[in-house]
Design a protein around this motif. Structure first.
Motif, PDB file in Angstrom:
ATOM      1  N   SER A 348       0.884  -1.168  -0.010  1.00 21.52           N
ATOM      2  CA  SER A 348       0.045  -0.066   0.047  1.00 21.52           C
ATOM      3  C   SER A 348       0.978   1.334   0.040  1.00 21.52           C
ATOM      4  CB  SER A 348      -0.855   0.112   1.227  1.00 21.52           C
ATOM      5  OG  SER A 348      -0.292   0.320   2.362  1.00 21.52           O
ATOM      6  N   HIS A 375      -8.833   1.091  -1.139  1.00 19.70           N
ATOM      7  CA  HIS A 375      -8.535   2.765  -0.570  1.00 19.70           C
ATOM      8  C   HIS A 375     -10.062   3.146  -0.280  1.00 19.70           C
ATOM      9  CE1 HIS A 375      -7.981   7.052  -0.615  1.00 19.70           C
ATOM     10  NE2 HIS A 375      -6.569   6.562  -0.639  1.00 19.70           N
ATOM     11  N   GLY A 382      -6.667   4.975  -4.617  1.00 18.24           N
ATOM     12  CA  GLY A 382      -5.568   4.112  -4.203  1.00 18.24           C
ATOM     13  C   GLY A 382      -4.391   4.156  -5.016  1.00 18.24           C
ATOM     14  N   SER A 385      -2.544   7.306  -4.389  1.00 23.68           N
ATOM     15  CA  SER A 385      -1.832   7.381  -2.976  1.00 23.68           C
ATOM     16  C   SER A 385      -0.473   6.657  -3.385  1.00 23.68           C
ATOM     17  CB  SER A 385      -2.644   6.672  -2.064  1.00 23.68           C
ATOM     18  OG  SER A 385      -2.981   5.208  -2.091  1.00 23.68           O
ATOM     19  N   ALA A 412      -4.966   6.772   2.885  1.00 21.60           N
ATOM     20  CA  ALA A 412      -4.202   5.525   2.545  1.00 21.60           C
ATOM     21  C   ALA A 412      -3.459   5.392   3.759  1.00 21.60           C
ATOM     22  CB  ALA A 412      -3.565   5.571   1.310  1.00 21.60           C
TER      23      ALA A 412
END
Length: 428
Positions: A348, A375, A382, A385, A412
């Motif tokens: 992530s 996300h 997402g 991020s 995030a």
């Protein structure tokens, strides 16, 4: 003519004298057997016997790592862990990965003199390059096809891993492509399920990829899982190529190194090599094979991309092991054989800073499943991020500070930060 050799390095554990154990290894995998035979002449040995390069004792333990080892008479209870380096004559097997494997990783694992044995590295002679040209695309070719000329290639995996109908898959891919992803891949579980057969899957996916490309001017790379029998590999590769696809994926253990090499002979697309089942070959530290040896064989056979897990992932592998794996892939093999490290599992925006700090490179494919698709503001946020996190890492700015002006990164960090802290504590 000067003899060429393959040099193999092993970690062994044995209750026997280490030098004798090394001699047993060399004999078993070349000209010797459990008893002298008339045909094992000095001439045969000179031509085909493996040579002991070195035996270096590392430590002594009191308990065997694996069952089944016999102990010598008068055994004092010690088990010796050593590094053993052997040279195997290239003429014994020639330019053949399958027969190379039978030599360096054959019956050794079953010998009763050992309570542990692990192939840790290989040095290959130049003769292999003529038979196995290796990856055709590597990092540079993958960047060109994905349209990513700087920074990591950001990707994701279609989730759920398996179970989506053709219609559901098409809608998912459309959403992911619209989110601005560089790369999307099938899960290793999803090749050609009966409810979404491969031919229909390719058609549905490529229609959505092309539709979004027409709108955005960027064509997302999609790695289709073509894993199957030898004839299926060819048919599925050709189908992806004809449909305008830019990547195929295989489960390397499922098709074997010979299958990978055969695919590479005709492939006109990058080969995304997934290493599922790898754990059963390597999880025990005194058995199987270490990744530095394995990745050389995969690159030789033609894998353009190779999975390496990731830092603080959901899997057992330590961060130090992941770092060594990435370094191994990035080291030239036979003067080239460029390949792409694929970091996946638990990825992530939170993971970018530590990953960049540990690896010092952006020449990689960073694949996040839940880290993008889960996300709070959707997959597009997402993706942003992830890119923002890598921008911060490369600029030497903390993710927290960068997040102050980048809301997608902020969300995030709030969403995934706790999970990553828990994984990092487990690693520590």
């Amino acid at each position: 003519m000067q003899q060429s050799y393959v040099r193999a390095t092993y970690l062994i554990e044995t209750p026997h004298d280490p030098q004798r154990a090394a001699s047993i290894m060399a004999g078993e995998q070349s000209t010797g057997t459990f008893v002298a035979v008339p045909g094992e002449t000095d001439e045969v040995k000179a031509r085909s016997a493996a040579r002991i390069v070195s035996v270096r004792q590392l430590e002594t333990v009191r308990e065997p790592s694996l069952p089944g080892a016999t102990v010598p008479a008068g055994h004092n209870g010690d088990y010796y862990r050593c590094e053993v380096v052997l040279d195997f004559p290239y003429a014994n097997f020639g330019p053949s990965i399958p027969n190379l494997m039978a030599t360096v990783a054959g019956n050794l694992y079953e010998l009763q003199e050992f309570s542990g044995l692990r192939l840790t590295d290989l040095t290959l002679p130049d003769e292999f390059a003529a038979a196995y040209p290796g990856p055709k695309f590597g990092m540079s070719g993958t960047r060109r096809l994905a349209g990513v000329h700087d920074g990591p290639i950001i990707g994701t995996i279609v989730k759920p891993s398996i179970g989506l109908t053709i219609e559901e898959l098409g809608a998912t891919v459309r959403g992911l492509a619209e989110a601005g992803l560089d790369f999307i891949k099938d899960d290793e579980l999803n090749a050609s399920p009966l409810f979404a057969p491969f031919d229909r899957k390719v058609k549905a996916v490529m229609e959505e990829i092309e539709r979004v490309a027409d709108l955005t001017g960027r064509k997302t790379m999609y790695a289709f899982n073509i894993t199957g029998d030898i004839d299926e590999l060819r048919r599925r590769h050709d189908l992806v190529l004809e449909a305008g696809g830019t990547c195929v994926m295989v489960s390397i253990q499922s098709i074997g190194l010979a299958g990978l090499a055969e695919l590479n002979r005709y492939s006109q697309l990058p080969i995304h090599g997934h290493r599922n089942q790898w754990g059963m070959m390597t999880r025990h530290p005194m058995l199987g094979m270490a990744f530095p040896a394995y990745q050389k064989l995969c690159r030789l056979a033609g894998a353009d991309h190779l999975h390496v897990n990731a830092l603080n992932s959901k899997f057992y592998e330590s961060n130090a092991s992941v770092i060594r794996s990435v370094e191994a892939i990035r080291e030239p093999l036979l003067g080239g054989y460029e390949a792409v490290p694929v970091l996946s599992s638990g990825q992530s925006a939170v993971t970018a800073a530590e990953t960049y700090r540990a690896l010092g490179t952006v020449d990689l494919l960073n694949v996040a499943g839940g880290g993008i698709m889960a996300h709070p503001d959707g997959p597009a946020a997402g993706v942003r991020s992830m890119r923002q996190a890598w921008e911060a890492a490369r600029q030497g700015v903390s993710a927290e500070d960068y997040a102050a002006s980048h809301p997608e990164l902020r969300r995030a960090l709030d969403k995934f930060g706790g999970l990553q802290v828990a994984r990092a504590k487990k690693e520590g």
